[in-house]
Design a protein around this motif. Structure first.
Motif, PDB file in Angstrom:
ATOM      1  N   LEU B  49       0.805  -1.224   0.000  1.00 20.00           N
ATOM      2  CA  LEU B  49       0.000   0.000   0.000  1.00 20.00           C
ATOM      3  C   LEU B  49       0.839   1.275   0.000  1.00 20.00           C
ATOM      4  O   LEU B  49       0.453   2.272  -0.592  1.00 20.00           O
ATOM      5  N   TYR B  50       1.962   1.249   0.697  1.00 22.16           N
ATOM      6  CA  TYR B  50       2.734   2.481   0.900  1.00 22.16           C
ATOM      7  C   TYR B  50       4.125   2.375   0.284  1.00 22.16           C
ATOM      8  O   TYR B  50       4.620   1.279   0.046  1.00 22.16           O
ATOM      9  N   PRO B  51       4.773   3.516   0.047  1.00 17.80           N
ATOM     10  CA  PRO B  51       6.147   3.488  -0.433  1.00 17.80           C
ATOM     11  C   PRO B  51       7.026   2.762   0.588  1.00 17.80           C
ATOM     12  O   PRO B  51       6.905   3.020   1.786  1.00 17.80           O
ATOM     13  N   MET B  52       7.862   1.832   0.108  1.00 21.09           N
ATOM     14  CA  MET B  52       8.622   1.065   1.092  1.00 21.09           C
ATOM     15  C   MET B  52      10.023   0.715   0.609  1.00 21.09           C
ATOM     16  O   MET B  52      10.994   0.892   1.329  1.00 21.09           O
ATOM     17  N   TRP B  53      10.121   0.204  -0.644  1.00 17.55           N
ATOM     18  CA  TRP B  53      11.407  -0.364  -1.060  1.00 17.55           C
ATOM     19  C   TRP B  53      12.180   0.571  -1.959  1.00 17.55           C
ATOM     20  O   TRP B  53      11.645   1.059  -2.941  1.00 17.55           O
ATOM     21  N   PRO B  54      13.448   0.804  -1.646  1.00 15.76           N
ATOM     22  CA  PRO B  54      14.287   1.559  -2.589  1.00 15.76           C
ATOM     23  C   PRO B  54      14.670   0.661  -3.758  1.00 15.76           C
ATOM     24  O   PRO B  54      14.946  -0.524  -3.557  1.00 15.76           O
ATOM     25  N   THR B  55      14.614   1.188  -4.972  1.00 16.67           N
ATOM     26  CA  THR B  55      15.121   0.431  -6.120  1.00 16.67           C
ATOM     27  C   THR B  55      16.172   1.281  -6.801  1.00 16.67           C
ATOM     28  O   THR B  55      16.419   2.420  -6.386  1.00 16.67           O
ATOM     29  N   LEU B  56      16.782   0.737  -7.875  1.00 18.90           N
ATOM     30  CA  LEU B  56      17.857   1.481  -8.543  1.00 18.90           C
ATOM     31  C   LEU B  56      17.317   2.744  -9.187  1.00 18.90           C
ATOM     32  O   LEU B  56      18.037   3.709  -9.383  1.00 18.90           O
ATOM     33  N   SER B  57      16.021   2.762  -9.536  1.00 13.97           N
ATOM     34  CA  SER B  57      15.484   3.927 -10.242  1.00 13.97           C
ATOM     35  C   SER B  57      14.495   4.706  -9.378  1.00 13.97           C
ATOM     36  O   SER B  57      13.609   5.362  -9.882  1.00 13.97           O
ATOM     37  N   GLY B  58      14.636   4.630  -8.091  1.00 16.19           N
ATOM     38  CA  GLY B  58      13.704   5.369  -7.231  1.00 16.19           C
ATOM     39  C   GLY B  58      13.185   4.445  -6.142  1.00 16.19           C
ATOM     40  O   GLY B  58      13.935   3.688  -5.551  1.00 16.19           O
ATOM     41  N   ASN B  59      11.901   4.498  -5.891  1.00 15.66           N
ATOM     42  CA  ASN B  59      11.365   3.605  -4.873  1.00 15.66           C
ATOM     43  C   ASN B  59       9.979   3.151  -5.269  1.00 15.66           C
ATOM     44  O   ASN B  59       9.332   3.775  -6.115  1.00 15.66           O
TER      45      ASN B  59
END
Lengths: 478, 283
Positions: B49-59
């Motif tokens: 539901l919410y922003p949680m994981w960082p990825t290489l191109s943002g989150n």
């Protein structure tokens, strides 16, 4: 000590520990406790005590002066308790109420152990009502255990559905009743069913419904064992003089079944017939004969059960009874109340809290004034040679209607309150700020700071209301 | 191991040392495990539901599309909607009308604090108490007049009063005599006040002229307060000798109120005028 002896003693120490651990019956709720229900003296007392909670359900419907008699109106920040309205400014009284209740719990625990747990706690009482329903619908503990293991059948579905429906009805009723104290009893019923209530109200009803259903329906004694902090706190408040349900070890042991045909006067066993009725009726599933333990909520149901049996077998009742450790073990009369400092200290603190609350309630001023002196600048020299100070007056009106208020000030000689004739409309139930300027001719100031008293006055329902507050008038250094 | 367990029927794991020291298996209670898995579910649901994981191109953004900025903007919009009713009223009013309206002037006093803090407080102090070289706004002695219109004009157009350096015109002795008369609050007692032309700006009675921005010399309130360690008399002498904003005199006092008409909106200036007027000296 020789090597073999050392090994032997070490082995014995470990064996002792294991033997002791046999008694640590760790109830982690893997098996539902189906307690038998037996009537009796304490059972009646228990229902009587539980009936105090009826106030929780019917309290919100009482009226006072055209509004709900007790209403904790959080959106408007007003607590109505009968004729009294309490605003956030008077909230210090709540801390005294909490202090009083905390000490009441402490003193009750010092005297009679966890009586609160056994007789008044909502967890105990709601569980009691839930299991009473269970008993009525599913039958005795044996039948209930059997039903639990029985394969799914129409009867089982019918009985279980009825039970859970009733549990849910009680849970929802609990939720609505709780919210009614804050929301208004008539409003919540109307809004609840017309889907007009606020999300917060629904949230709380949902929370209380789920809480009641899970805690009283499933968690039961597990809440007391593993969730409730008061259970543990009260455990350490008990001392040797505290009167708690106690099994008379000296009289009961060695326990033994009644042998058929053995004459009473020839028996070698103690009074305990090892019928295990005390365990059977215990809502938390403990064996009181192991002595005082964490699971015991001191509801005294085992006393009823044991007395019942003792009467049947013709032995004196009271094998399990309310008794202190001191009088049970040392065979002394229990220490009188006035010789126990804890009781005294608790009572004194409680009395102080009560006095504070009484003072607070009797001195609730309908109009209150706070004065804030402007800091930047502390004073200003005006072109007519006067020194001017700026104040913010905070006028708190606790009455139900707006009041027109006049301000006056008494202070250094020659003081002029600018715009003294202007009235302020003190809004009801709110703080109304007013900025005022006070001028004093510079030569009249003898010291850097001079006391000044502001008075506000207004009329409400033909009564003159007044409030004053001291502040300071600040001038240049002399 | 299990078949020759010396403690049959006990919930031990079969790990036994020193004959009787053994590891028991006591799993956590069922309700505890339920709560544990419920919290794991909660964590998974939160991550969806919410922003949680960082990825290489943002989150990961979360399916609810929630962000802190949005939350902030929503909060600001809420405040703005409360303010709007006041702001629209102020827009169509003159500063005098705002001042006369109790509700609006209360709103202005509460809200213009920020404007004053950002634009004015650096020189005039957060409560209008003034600073060395900068005039007090909380008193009722105004160089250019203390009506709401005067104040509004001062803020929007700025001010730069000029007093010529009199060191060339007056002898040190004359300056001394004049300063003493001014300090006593009675400048007209010195005949030089009339003869040397002081009256041209400060008026016949020495009370100044709002049109010119000349100071009232009789009320004991001074545009230039003495610096630390300096006496009032010395401060008066300095002003007379070197003047104010006199370009021909390098030691002249500087006193410039910048024009805010271009920096601030008309409404902001209106509000600031009301705010300053309410300091306690407005006329």
């Amino acid at each position: 000590m020789s090597e073999t002896k050392k090994v032997a003693s070490r082995q014995k120490a470990v064996d002792d520990l294991y033997e002791e651990s046999v008694h640590w019956h760790l109830n982690t709720g893997d098996e539902t406790i189906h307690a038998k229900r037996v009537g009796g003296y304490w059972r009646n007392i228990k229902w009587l005590a539980a009936s105090a909670w009826l106030i929780f359900f019917i309290g919100p419907y009482f009226q006072w002066d055209g509004r709900q008699a007790v209403l904790f109106d959080i959106p408007n920040r007003q607590f109505h308790i009968f004729g009294v309205t309490i605003l956030p400014q008077d909230f210090w009284m709540l801390s005294l109420v909490l202090l009083f209740l905390a000490l009441l719990l402490a003193v009750a625990t010092a005297l009679a152990g966890r009586v609160y747990c056994g007789f008044f706690c909502f967890q105990t009482i709601w569980t009691d009502v839930f299991t009473w329903l269970e008993d009525k619908l599913e039958g005795t503990p044996q039948k209930r255990r059997k039903l639990e293991k029985a394969p799914l059948s129409l009867t089982k579905i019918r009985v279980k559905t009825t039970k859970h429906l009733l549990w849910l009805v009680i849970s929802v009723l609990t939720g609505i009743s709780f919210v009614a104290w804050f929301y208004g009893a008539t409003d919540i019923w109307r809004d609840f069913f017309t889907l007009q209530a606020s999300p917060v109200a629904y949230g709380f009803i949902g929370l209380f419904t789920a809480g009641t259903y899970v805690l009283a329906g499933y968690m039961r004694e597990q809440a007391c064992f593993w969730l409730c902090p008061y259970a543990r706190i009260q455990g350490v408040m008990i001392d040797q003089t505290t009167v708690v349900p106690t099994y008379d070890y000296h009289r009961g042991e060695p326990r033994g079944r009644i042998k058929k045909g053995e004459p009473e006067e020839e028996r070698t066993t103690g009074d305990c017939v090892d019928c295990k009725q005390c365990i059977a009726v215990c809502p938390t599933g403990v064996d009181i004969r192991h002595g005082q333990q964490e699971g015991c909520i001191m509801c005294a149901l085992c006393i009823d059960a044991c007395d019942d049996v003792m009467e049947k077998v013709g032995r004196p009742t009271g094998l399990i009874r309310f008794e202190s450790y001191e009088s049970m073990e040392a065979n002394r009369k229990p220490m009188p109340l006035y010789r126990r400092p804890r009781v005294w200290i608790y009572s004194v603190i409680m009395a102080l809290a009560l006095v504070g609350i009484a003072y607070g309630l009797t001195s609730l001023a309908p109009l209150e004034l706070k004065v804030i002196h402007a800091r930047q600048p502390l004073f200003v020299l005006q072109s007519d040679g006067t020194i001017q100070n700026k104040y913010t007056l905070k006028l708190l009106n606790k009455m139900g209607e707006d009041i027109k208020v006049t301000v006056s000030a008494v202070g250094p000689k020659g003081l002029i309150l600018v715009d003294e004739e202007v009235e302020t409309n003190a809004r009801h139930g709110k703080v109304t700020p007013r900025t005022v300027f006070v001028k004093v001719p510079k030569p009249n100031l003898e010291t850097e700071t001079t006391p000044i008293v502001f008075t506000i006055q207004g009329e409400y329902n033909g009564k003159i209301l007044k409030s004053d507050r001291q502040s300071v008038f600040i001038g240049p250094r002399i | 191991m299990a078949e020759n367990n010396p403690f049959p029927g006990e919930n031990n794991t079969g790990h036994i040392w020193d004959d009787n020291l053994r590891e028991l298996s006591n799993p956590p209670p069922r309700w505890w495990m339920i709560a544990f898995w419920a919290s794991v579910l909660w964590w998974v649901a939160y991550g969806v539901l919410y922003p949680m994981w960082p990825t290489l191109s943002g989150n990961t953004k979360g399916v609810m599309g929630w962000s802190q900025m949005q939350e902030y903007e929503k909060g600001v919009a809420e405040v703005e909607s409360v303010r709007a009713q006041f702001e629209t009223q102020i827009e169509g009013m003159s500063a005098a009308e705002v001042l006369a309206n109790p509700g609006l002037s209360e709103y202005t006093v509460a809200s213009a604090k920020v404007l004053f803090g950002d634009n004015c407080a650096a020189c005039h102090g957060s409560g209008g108490q003034g600073n060395a070289g900068f005039p007090v706004l909380a008193d009722d002695d105004w160089l250019y007049g203390g009506t709401i219109e005067n104040i509004e004009q001062t803020i929007s157009m700025g001010r730069k009063g000029i007093m010529t350096a009199h060191g060339k015109i007056l002898s040190d002795g004359e300056i001394d005599t004049m300063s003493k008369a001014i300090e006593a609050g009675n400048p007209t007692s010195d005949p030089n006040f009339t003869q040397k032309g002081c009256i041209a700006c400060h008026g016949m009675d020495g009370k100044g002229m709002a049109v010119l921005g000349s100071a009232n010399l009789t009320d004991g309130i001074y545009r230039f307060m003495p610096a630390e360690g300096e006496s009032l008399l010395d401060s008066i002498k300095y002003t007379i000798k070197y003047g104010v904003n006199d370009v021909t005199e390098p030691k002249s006092r500087e006193a410039v109120m910048p024009a805010f008409g271009e920096r601030l909106s008309k409404d902001d200036i209106k509000k600031l005028a009301v705010y300053v007027h309410k300091f306690g000296g407005g006329q």
